[in-house]
Scaffold this motif. Structure first.
Motif, PDB file in Angstrom:
ATOM      1  N   LEU A   2     -89.172 -45.075 -19.341  1.00  0.00           N
ATOM      2  CA  LEU A   2     -89.399 -43.711 -19.820  1.00  0.00           C
ATOM      3  C   LEU A   2     -88.729 -42.672 -18.927  1.00  0.00           C
ATOM      4  CD1 LEU A   2     -93.128 -43.829 -21.006  1.00  0.00           C
ATOM      5  CD2 LEU A   2     -91.051 -44.365 -22.285  1.00  0.00           C
ATOM      6  N   TYR A   3     -88.646 -42.959 -17.609  1.00  0.00           N
ATOM      7  CA  TYR A   3     -87.965 -41.951 -16.780  1.00  0.00           C
ATOM      8  C   TYR A   3     -86.540 -42.360 -16.377  1.00  0.00           C
ATOM      9  CZ  TYR A   3     -90.283 -44.330 -12.724  1.00  0.00           C
ATOM     10  OH  TYR A   3     -90.761 -45.235 -11.796  1.00  0.00           O
ATOM     11  N   GLY A   4     -85.996 -43.326 -17.117  1.00  0.00           N
ATOM     12  CA  GLY A   4     -84.567 -43.603 -16.964  1.00  0.00           C
ATOM     13  C   GLY A   4     -84.202 -44.554 -15.847  1.00  0.00           C
ATOM     14  N   ASP A   5     -85.206 -45.234 -15.252  1.00  0.00           N
ATOM     15  CA  ASP A   5     -84.906 -46.185 -14.182  1.00  0.00           C
ATOM     16  C   ASP A   5     -84.422 -47.521 -14.743  1.00  0.00           C
ATOM     17  OD1 ASP A   5     -84.908 -45.542 -11.534  1.00  0.00           O
ATOM     18  OD2 ASP A   5     -86.667 -46.758 -11.044  1.00  0.00           O
ATOM     19  N   LEU A   6     -84.920 -47.854 -15.937  1.00  0.00           N
ATOM     20  CA  LEU A   6     -84.442 -49.056 -16.640  1.00  0.00           C
ATOM     21  C   LEU A   6     -83.846 -48.589 -17.963  1.00  0.00           C
ATOM     22  CD1 LEU A   6     -87.429 -51.579 -16.266  1.00  0.00           C
ATOM     23  CD2 LEU A   6     -85.221 -51.725 -15.121  1.00  0.00           C
ATOM     24  N   PRO A   7     -82.699 -49.147 -18.385  1.00  0.00           N
ATOM     25  CA  PRO A   7     -82.119 -48.723 -19.655  1.00  0.00           C
ATOM     26  C   PRO A   7     -82.891 -49.305 -20.838  1.00  0.00           C
ATOM     27  CG  PRO A   7     -80.790 -50.463 -18.659  1.00  0.00           C
ATOM     28  CD  PRO A   7     -81.888 -50.168 -17.685  1.00  0.00           C
ATOM     29  N   LEU A   8     -82.937 -48.550 -21.930  1.00  0.00           N
ATOM     30  CA  LEU A   8     -83.527 -49.074 -23.162  1.00  0.00           C
ATOM     31  C   LEU A   8     -82.403 -49.751 -23.935  1.00  0.00           C
ATOM     32  CD1 LEU A   8     -86.025 -49.257 -25.012  1.00  0.00           C
ATOM     33  CD2 LEU A   8     -85.233 -47.177 -26.134  1.00  0.00           C
ATOM     34  N   LYS A   9     -82.435 -51.105 -23.939  1.00  0.00           N
ATOM     35  CA  LYS A   9     -81.293 -51.844 -24.503  1.00  0.00           C
ATOM     36  C   LYS A   9     -81.431 -52.087 -26.002  1.00  0.00           C
ATOM     37  CE  LYS A   9     -80.118 -54.300 -20.230  1.00  0.00           C
ATOM     38  NZ  LYS A   9     -80.120 -55.606 -19.579  1.00  0.00           N
ATOM     39  N   GLU A  10     -82.673 -52.114 -26.484  1.00  0.00           N
ATOM     40  CA  GLU A  10     -82.873 -52.402 -27.913  1.00  0.00           C
ATOM     41  C   GLU A  10     -83.875 -51.434 -28.513  1.00  0.00           C
ATOM     42  OE1 GLU A  10     -84.204 -56.418 -28.599  1.00  0.00           O
ATOM     43  OE2 GLU A  10     -82.480 -57.249 -27.528  1.00  0.00           O
ATOM     44  N   GLY A  11     -83.599 -51.039 -29.759  1.00  0.00           N
ATOM     45  CA  GLY A  11     -84.532 -50.160 -30.457  1.00  0.00           C
ATOM     46  C   GLY A  11     -84.229 -48.694 -30.188  1.00  0.00           C
ATOM     47  N   LYS A  12     -85.123 -47.847 -30.681  1.00  0.00           N
ATOM     48  CA  LYS A  12     -84.935 -46.396 -30.542  1.00  0.00           C
ATOM     49  C   LYS A  12     -86.040 -45.831 -29.670  1.00  0.00           C
ATOM     50  CE  LYS A  12     -82.478 -44.991 -34.698  1.00  0.00           C
ATOM     51  NZ  LYS A  12     -82.067 -46.206 -35.370  1.00  0.00           N
ATOM     52  N   GLY A  13     -85.677 -44.824 -28.887  1.00  0.00           N
ATOM     53  CA  GLY A  13     -86.678 -44.168 -28.050  1.00  0.00           C
ATOM     54  C   GLY A  13     -86.319 -42.714 -27.823  1.00  0.00           C
ATOM     55  N   LYS A  14     -87.261 -41.834 -28.113  1.00  0.00           N
ATOM     56  CA  LYS A  14     -87.073 -40.416 -27.801  1.00  0.00           C
ATOM     57  C   LYS A  14     -88.214 -39.973 -26.912  1.00  0.00           C
ATOM     58  CE  LYS A  14     -84.681 -37.385 -30.006  1.00  0.00           C
ATOM     59  NZ  LYS A  14     -83.999 -36.469 -30.908  1.00  0.00           N
ATOM     60  N   ILE A  15     -87.868 -39.251 -25.861  1.00  0.00           N
ATOM     61  CA  ILE A  15     -88.893 -38.730 -24.960  1.00  0.00           C
ATOM     62  C   ILE A  15     -88.504 -37.300 -24.604  1.00  0.00           C
ATOM     63  CG2 ILE A  15     -87.743 -39.753 -22.912  1.00  0.00           C
ATOM     64  CD1 ILE A  15     -90.603 -40.106 -21.741  1.00  0.00           C
ATOM     65  N   VAL A  16     -89.455 -36.378 -24.737  1.00  0.00           N
ATOM     66  CA  VAL A  16     -89.234 -34.944 -24.506  1.00  0.00           C
ATOM     67  C   VAL A  16     -87.863 -34.476 -25.046  1.00  0.00           C
ATOM     68  CG1 VAL A  16     -90.856 -34.812 -22.578  1.00  0.00           C
ATOM     69  CG2 VAL A  16     -88.474 -35.318 -22.067  1.00  0.00           C
ATOM     70  N   GLY A  17     -87.538 -34.957 -26.233  1.00  0.00           N
ATOM     71  CA  GLY A  17     -86.301 -34.512 -26.877  1.00  0.00           C
ATOM     72  C   GLY A  17     -85.036 -35.235 -26.435  1.00  0.00           C
ATOM     73  N   GLU A  18     -85.152 -36.155 -25.478  1.00  0.00           N
ATOM     74  CA  GLU A  18     -83.975 -36.902 -25.006  1.00  0.00           C
ATOM     75  C   GLU A  18     -83.971 -38.290 -25.652  1.00  0.00           C
ATOM     76  OE1 GLU A  18     -81.700 -35.579 -22.822  1.00  0.00           O
ATOM     77  OE2 GLU A  18     -82.840 -33.713 -22.657  1.00  0.00           O
ATOM     78  N   ASP A  19     -82.773 -38.777 -25.936  1.00  0.00           N
ATOM     79  CA  ASP A  19     -82.639 -40.079 -26.585  1.00  0.00           C
ATOM     80  C   ASP A  19     -82.464 -41.165 -25.519  1.00  0.00           C
ATOM     81  OD1 ASP A  19     -81.895 -42.328 -27.997  1.00  0.00           O
ATOM     82  OD2 ASP A  19     -80.791 -41.188 -29.505  1.00  0.00           O
ATOM     83  N   LEU A  20     -83.474 -42.030 -25.389  1.00  0.00           N
ATOM     84  CA  LEU A  20     -83.419 -43.071 -24.339  1.00  0.00           C
ATOM     85  C   LEU A  20     -82.357 -44.131 -24.634  1.00  0.00           C
ATOM     86  CD1 LEU A  20     -87.221 -43.673 -23.604  1.00  0.00           C
ATOM     87  CD2 LEU A  20     -85.545 -42.664 -22.052  1.00  0.00           C
ATOM     88  N   SER A  21     -82.081 -44.363 -25.924  1.00  0.00           N
ATOM     89  CA  SER A  21     -81.148 -45.458 -26.237  1.00  0.00           C
ATOM     90  C   SER A  21     -79.692 -45.090 -25.922  1.00  0.00           C
ATOM     91  CB  SER A  21     -81.297 -45.903 -27.692  1.00  0.00           C
ATOM     92  OG  SER A  21     -81.452 -44.801 -28.541  1.00  0.00           O
ATOM     93  N   THR A  22     -79.413 -43.784 -25.794  1.00  0.00           N
ATOM     94  CA  THR A  22     -78.018 -43.392 -25.477  1.00  0.00           C
ATOM     95  C   THR A  22     -77.931 -42.669 -24.135  1.00  0.00           C
ATOM     96  OG1 THR A  22     -78.315 -41.287 -26.633  1.00  0.00           O
ATOM     97  CG2 THR A  22     -77.439 -43.118 -27.934  1.00  0.00           C
ATOM     98  N   LEU A  23     -79.014 -42.753 -23.354  1.00  0.00           N
ATOM     99  CA  LEU A  23     -79.091 -42.001 -22.090  1.00  0.00           C
ATOM    100  C   LEU A  23     -78.007 -42.463 -21.106  1.00  0.00           C
ATOM    101  CD1 LEU A  23     -81.102 -39.870 -20.800  1.00  0.00           C
ATOM    102  CD2 LEU A  23     -82.151 -41.808 -19.662  1.00  0.00           C
ATOM    103  N   LYS A  24     -77.210 -41.509 -20.649  1.00  0.00           N
ATOM    104  CA  LYS A  24     -76.166 -41.817 -19.649  1.00  0.00           C
ATOM    105  C   LYS A  24     -76.721 -41.499 -18.258  1.00  0.00           C
ATOM    106  CE  LYS A  24     -72.588 -42.086 -22.719  1.00  0.00           C
ATOM    107  NZ  LYS A  24     -73.462 -42.352 -23.880  1.00  0.00           N
ATOM    108  N   GLU A  25     -76.137 -42.162 -17.275  1.00  0.00           N
ATOM    109  CA  GLU A  25     -76.579 -41.955 -15.880  1.00  0.00           C
ATOM    110  C   GLU A  25     -76.662 -40.465 -15.519  1.00  0.00           C
ATOM    111  OE1 GLU A  25     -76.629 -44.308 -11.873  1.00  0.00           O
ATOM    112  OE2 GLU A  25     -76.651 -45.014 -13.925  1.00  0.00           O
ATOM    113  N   LYS A  26     -75.623 -39.711 -15.921  1.00  0.00           N
ATOM    114  CA  LYS A  26     -75.577 -38.298 -15.496  1.00  0.00           C
ATOM    115  C   LYS A  26     -76.630 -37.429 -16.208  1.00  0.00           C
ATOM    116  CE  LYS A  26     -71.780 -36.690 -18.521  1.00  0.00           C
ATOM    117  NZ  LYS A  26     -71.398 -37.923 -19.235  1.00  0.00           N
ATOM    118  N   GLN A  27     -77.241 -37.967 -17.280  1.00  0.00           N
ATOM    119  CA  GLN A  27     -78.288 -37.200 -17.985  1.00  0.00           C
ATOM    120  C   GLN A  27     -79.681 -37.423 -17.385  1.00  0.00           C
ATOM    121  OE1 GLN A  27     -77.080 -39.158 -21.676  1.00  0.00           O
ATOM    122  NE2 GLN A  27     -76.920 -37.149 -22.649  1.00  0.00           N
TER     123      GLN A  27
END
Length: 228
Positions: free
Chosen positions: A51-76
């Protein structure tokens, strides 16, 4: 319609190559207080880390506080974390500076510039957790419960849309745990959404609320029996 703060659909969580949790379908609405329970090793921490971006979400969809976990880049990740307040079991305070400087450090790191506004914000969050008069003390001069209150104050600095508390009472005795819970309950009443991982079932009985459980590689909602 309530605003959805966290939404996971068919999500699977991996720790490197190993599958930890699969097929997660849950959502948390704005203003909810939600527990995440489960035995040690059932994936609570991996769930939180995703949820806080320490592990990538590799499968499925995830949105948290308006951010997309499945496409989250390191710089985001820093932007995501600014919208979250994170409270850890072991406080993670900096021992070489006093409480006020601990909090000012976080504000500087997250882009605050105006000294007066920074000082005001620090006073505001310390007041919320009942630690305003101890701002000059160093972490090692405080009890565990007081340190955790400061950690909660730190989590509130950037007015997070969601607070993730990972075993926040894990290192505290029962009485202190209750005091810390009272602080979290109060913050929740003021409109903050909280997801709290815990294995302290006494707290669940004392403060019943929506509960998610990690078990057998799944996360599901548990229907609480009300205490009579």
């Amino acid at each position: 319609m309530s605003e959805v703060i966290l939404d996971l659909k068919n999500a699977s969580i991996y720790q490197r190559e190993s599958l930890v949790l699969s097929d997660i379908n849950i959502s948390i609405n704005k203003g909810e207080f939600v527990y995440l329970i489960g035995k040690t090793g059932t994936g609570k921490s991996s769930f939180m880390k995703t949820l806080y971006g320490d592990l990538p979400l590799k499968e499925g969809k995830g949105k948290i506080v308006g951010e997309d976990l499945s496409t989250l880049k390191e710089k985001q990740i820093p932007f995501l974390r600014r919208k979250l307040g994170i409270v850890f079991q072991d406080f993670k305070l900096l021992n070489d500076r006093n409480i006020e400087d601990n909090l000012l450090f976080v504000l500087k790191a997250t882009g605050w510039k105006e000294k007066n506004k920074m000082k005001e914000k620090v006073t505001q969050v310390l007041t919320k957790v009942g630690m305003k008069t101890k701002n000059f003390k160093f972490p090692y001069q405080l009890s565990g419960g007081e340190q955790q209150r400061v950690a909660i104050a730190r989590a509130l600095l950037n007015d997070p849309e969601l607070i993730l508390a990972d075993e926040p009472t894990g290192n505290l005795d029962p009485q202190t745990s209750v005091e810390v819970m009272e602080v979290l309950q109060e913050i929740n009443k003021n409109g903050n959404t909280i997801l709290m991982a815990t294995h302290d079932y006494a707290l669940l009985l004392k403060y019943p609320s929506k509960t998610l459980k990690c078990d057998g590689q799944k996360v599901f909602e548990v229907v609480q029996k009300r205490a009579v």
